[in-house]
Design a protein around this motif. Structure first.
Motif, PDB file in Angstrom:
ATOM      1  N   GLN A  26      -9.400  77.823  62.572  1.00  0.00           N
ATOM      2  CA  GLN A  26      -8.996  78.589  63.487  1.00  0.00           C
ATOM      3  C   GLN A  26     -10.049  78.919  64.393  1.00  0.00           C
ATOM      4  O   GLN A  26     -10.133  79.171  65.664  1.00  0.00           O
ATOM      5  CB  GLN A  26      -7.872  79.883  63.442  1.00  0.00           C
ATOM      6  N   GLU A  27     -10.901  79.646  63.556  1.00  0.00           N
ATOM      7  CA  GLU A  27     -12.207  80.198  64.369  1.00  0.00           C
ATOM      8  C   GLU A  27     -13.178  78.716  65.067  1.00  0.00           C
ATOM      9  O   GLU A  27     -13.436  79.247  66.232  1.00  0.00           O
ATOM     10  CB  GLU A  27     -13.509  80.596  63.482  1.00  0.00           C
ATOM     11  N   SER A  28     -13.017  77.767  64.558  1.00  0.00           N
ATOM     12  CA  SER A  28     -13.482  76.598  65.157  1.00  0.00           C
ATOM     13  C   SER A  28     -12.774  76.041  66.386  1.00  0.00           C
ATOM     14  O   SER A  28     -13.408  75.943  67.452  1.00  0.00           O
ATOM     15  CB  SER A  28     -13.323  75.192  64.213  1.00  0.00           C
ATOM     16  N   ILE A  29     -11.596  76.213  66.532  1.00  0.00           N
ATOM     17  CA  ILE A  29     -10.758  75.869  67.501  1.00  0.00           C
ATOM     18  C   ILE A  29     -11.053  76.864  68.689  1.00  0.00           C
ATOM     19  O   ILE A  29     -11.083  76.496  70.017  1.00  0.00           O
ATOM     20  CB  ILE A  29      -9.072  76.157  67.106  1.00  0.00           C
ATOM     21  N   ASN A  30     -11.036  78.374  68.164  1.00  0.00           N
ATOM     22  CA  ASN A  30     -11.349  79.252  69.079  1.00  0.00           C
ATOM     23  C   ASN A  30     -12.934  79.012  69.915  1.00  0.00           C
ATOM     24  O   ASN A  30     -13.024  79.261  71.265  1.00  0.00           O
ATOM     25  CB  ASN A  30     -11.457  80.680  68.566  1.00  0.00           C
ATOM     26  N   ILE A  32     -14.782  76.035  70.069  1.00  0.00           N
ATOM     27  CA  ILE A  32     -14.746  74.823  70.869  1.00  0.00           C
ATOM     28  C   ILE A  32     -14.045  75.102  72.047  1.00  0.00           C
ATOM     29  O   ILE A  32     -14.437  74.617  73.225  1.00  0.00           O
ATOM     30  CB  ILE A  32     -14.203  73.708  70.057  1.00  0.00           C
ATOM     31  N   SER A  33     -12.727  75.798  71.765  1.00  0.00           N
ATOM     32  CA  SER A  33     -11.806  75.963  73.480  1.00  0.00           C
ATOM     33  C   SER A  33     -12.939  76.823  74.403  1.00  0.00           C
ATOM     34  O   SER A  33     -12.606  76.495  75.463  1.00  0.00           O
ATOM     35  CB  SER A  33     -10.734  76.847  72.798  1.00  0.00           C
ATOM     36  N   ASN A  34     -13.556  77.626  73.747  1.00  0.00           N
ATOM     37  CA  ASN A  34     -14.382  78.621  74.798  1.00  0.00           C
ATOM     38  C   ASN A  34     -15.620  77.813  75.359  1.00  0.00           C
ATOM     39  O   ASN A  34     -15.936  77.974  76.393  1.00  0.00           O
ATOM     40  CB  ASN A  34     -14.939  79.725  74.003  1.00  0.00           C
ATOM     41  N   ILE A  35     -16.183  76.859  74.437  1.00  0.00           N
ATOM     42  CA  ILE A  35     -17.212  75.916  75.206  1.00  0.00           C
ATOM     43  C   ILE A  35     -16.266  75.106  76.224  1.00  0.00           C
ATOM     44  O   ILE A  35     -17.019  74.757  77.245  1.00  0.00           O
ATOM     45  CB  ILE A  35     -17.902  75.080  74.161  1.00  0.00           C
ATOM     46  N   LEU A  36     -15.294  74.655  75.810  1.00  0.00           N
ATOM     47  CA  LEU A  36     -14.602  73.624  76.820  1.00  0.00           C
ATOM     48  C   LEU A  36     -14.403  74.302  77.989  1.00  0.00           C
ATOM     49  O   LEU A  36     -14.504  73.690  79.326  1.00  0.00           O
ATOM     50  CB  LEU A  36     -13.549  72.760  76.007  1.00  0.00           C
ATOM     51  N   ILE A  37     -13.885  75.643  78.044  1.00  0.00           N
ATOM     52  CA  ILE A  37     -13.270  76.069  79.088  1.00  0.00           C
ATOM     53  C   ILE A  37     -14.553  76.702  79.933  1.00  0.00           C
ATOM     54  O   ILE A  37     -14.668  76.743  81.310  1.00  0.00           O
ATOM     55  CB  ILE A  37     -12.747  77.566  78.533  1.00  0.00           C
ATOM     56  N   ASP A  38     -15.687  76.975  79.112  1.00  0.00           N
ATOM     57  CA  ASP A  38     -17.100  77.312  79.973  1.00  0.00           C
ATOM     58  C   ASP A  38     -17.486  76.203  80.828  1.00  0.00           C
ATOM     59  O   ASP A  38     -17.810  76.249  81.862  1.00  0.00           O
ATOM     60  CB  ASP A  38     -18.240  77.787  78.915  1.00  0.00           C
ATOM     61  N   PHE A  39     -17.321  75.022  80.172  1.00  0.00           N
ATOM     62  CA  PHE A  39     -17.938  73.472  80.691  1.00  0.00           C
ATOM     63  C   PHE A  39     -16.893  73.563  81.883  1.00  0.00           C
ATOM     64  O   PHE A  39     -17.633  73.014  82.907  1.00  0.00           O
ATOM     65  CB  PHE A  39     -17.985  72.465  79.563  1.00  0.00           C
ATOM     66  N   CYS A  54     -11.791  67.383  68.923  1.00  0.00           N
ATOM     67  CA  CYS A  54     -12.163  68.263  67.945  1.00  0.00           C
ATOM     68  C   CYS A  54     -10.868  69.586  67.971  1.00  0.00           C
ATOM     69  O   CYS A  54     -10.518  69.462  66.798  1.00  0.00           O
ATOM     70  CB  CYS A  54     -13.387  69.131  68.211  1.00  0.00           C
ATOM     71  N   ILE A  55     -10.662  69.842  68.834  1.00  0.00           N
ATOM     72  CA  ILE A  55      -9.424  70.970  69.157  1.00  0.00           C
ATOM     73  C   ILE A  55      -8.135  70.465  68.621  1.00  0.00           C
ATOM     74  O   ILE A  55      -7.379  71.173  67.549  1.00  0.00           O
ATOM     75  CB  ILE A  55      -9.331  71.581  70.375  1.00  0.00           C
ATOM     76  N   PHE A  56      -7.772  69.182  69.004  1.00  0.00           N
ATOM     77  CA  PHE A  56      -6.533  68.512  68.523  1.00  0.00           C
ATOM     78  C   PHE A  56      -6.587  68.230  67.093  1.00  0.00           C
ATOM     79  O   PHE A  56      -5.526  68.618  66.374  1.00  0.00           O
ATOM     80  CB  PHE A  56      -6.484  67.339  69.466  1.00  0.00           C
ATOM     81  N   SER A  57      -7.661  67.761  66.596  1.00  0.00           N
ATOM     82  CA  SER A  57      -7.781  67.399  65.002  1.00  0.00           C
ATOM     83  C   SER A  57      -7.787  68.893  63.971  1.00  0.00           C
ATOM     84  O   SER A  57      -7.049  68.680  63.175  1.00  0.00           O
ATOM     85  CB  SER A  57      -9.036  66.534  64.879  1.00  0.00           C
ATOM     86  N   ASP A  58      -8.319  69.903  64.730  1.00  0.00           N
ATOM     87  CA  ASP A  58      -8.334  71.101  63.922  1.00  0.00           C
ATOM     88  C   ASP A  58      -6.813  71.655  64.036  1.00  0.00           C
ATOM     89  O   ASP A  58      -6.295  71.978  62.837  1.00  0.00           O
ATOM     90  CB  ASP A  58      -9.289  72.136  64.620  1.00  0.00           C
ATOM     91  N   ILE A  59      -6.288  71.598  64.985  1.00  0.00           N
ATOM     92  CA  ILE A  59      -4.793  71.883  65.099  1.00  0.00           C
ATOM     93  C   ILE A  59      -3.971  71.370  64.029  1.00  0.00           C
ATOM     94  O   ILE A  59      -3.182  71.788  63.118  1.00  0.00           O
ATOM     95  CB  ILE A  59      -4.200  72.016  66.457  1.00  0.00           C
ATOM     96  N   VAL A  60      -4.067  69.851  64.447  1.00  0.00           N
ATOM     97  CA  VAL A  60      -3.170  68.894  63.086  1.00  0.00           C
ATOM     98  C   VAL A  60      -3.433  69.229  61.639  1.00  0.00           C
ATOM     99  O   VAL A  60      -2.896  69.348  61.024  1.00  0.00           O
ATOM    100  CB  VAL A  60      -3.353  67.648  63.546  1.00  0.00           C
TER     101      VAL A  60
END
Length: 205
Positions: A26-30, A32-39, A54-60
């Motif tokens: 979950q920390e990884s998802i958060n 990477i999501s922040n990186i993607l949002i920033d980009f 990456c996000i998709f695979s962590d969620i699954v």
């Protein structure tokens, strides 16, 4: 009585380990999501496909771990069968999506970004997912369509399909898929470090 105590103690250790793994993911998802949002804020889209994957695979991966835990600790046969039905749905839908996400989107993005050193490893993981899908998709789709999505209007057929579910087989499918997902996450971590280090130098891939 003592055996039951040992079993409960072992179960608590397993649950604790799963909790820690889920928290890390979950920390990884958060992150990477922040990186993607920033980009996206900076109109930088060169890594969208990879970060999305990456996000998709962590969620699954979290979904599969929770379902595998529930299958193991459930006492009711009906409950176990419910969880394996959801596991089959999660597995086949992920396999359908990851074929495109890695095979088309991510590999193309790596080539465009001249990150050739990672391409062979991504191809290897993609092949593992493809082989797993080809070997198991008929059964997984049948479970999804007949018993999980309730597409059949034949109640007797639905009952028959649920009764003959092989809980251990689907459970092991889930564990195998978790292993493949972990391989991808391990590789993706290297790529993320590569991207972060590159951008720390003030460059853009």
């Amino acid at each position: 009585m003592f055996e039951k105590f040992k079993l409960n103690k072992a179960r608590k250790r397993v649950v604790k380990a799963i909790d820690e793994t889920i928290l890390a993911k979950q920390e990884s998802i958060n992150e990477i999501s922040n990186i993607l949002i920033d980009f996206k804020k900076h109109n930088y889209s060169k890594h969208d496909s990879f970060l999305n994957l990456c996000i998709f695979s962590d969620i699954v991966s979290i979904d599969l771990m929770i379902l595998s835990e529930k299958i193991r600790i459930a006492n009711r046969p009906q409950e176990k069968k419910l969880y394996v039905r959801f596991m089959a749905v999660t597995a086949i839908d992920y396999l359908d999506n990851i074929g495109v996400l890695i095979g088309s989107n991510c590999l193309k993005e790596l080539k465009n970004n001249k990150m050739d050193e990672f391409i062979d490893e991504f191809k290897t993981i993609h092949k593992k997912f493809s082989t797993f899908k080809n070997n198991n998709q008929a059964l997984l789709r049948d479970i999804r369509n007949t018993t999980a999505a309730h597409k059949t209007k034949d109640a007797l057929l639905l009952h028959e399909q649920i009764e003959k579910l092989d809980i251990e087989k689907i459970y092991n499918f889930g564990l195998e898929l978790i292993d493949y997902t972990k391989e991808f996450v391990d590789l993706s971590t290297k790529v993320i470090y590569y991207i972060v280090d590159y951008m720390k130098e003030g460059k853009k891939i």
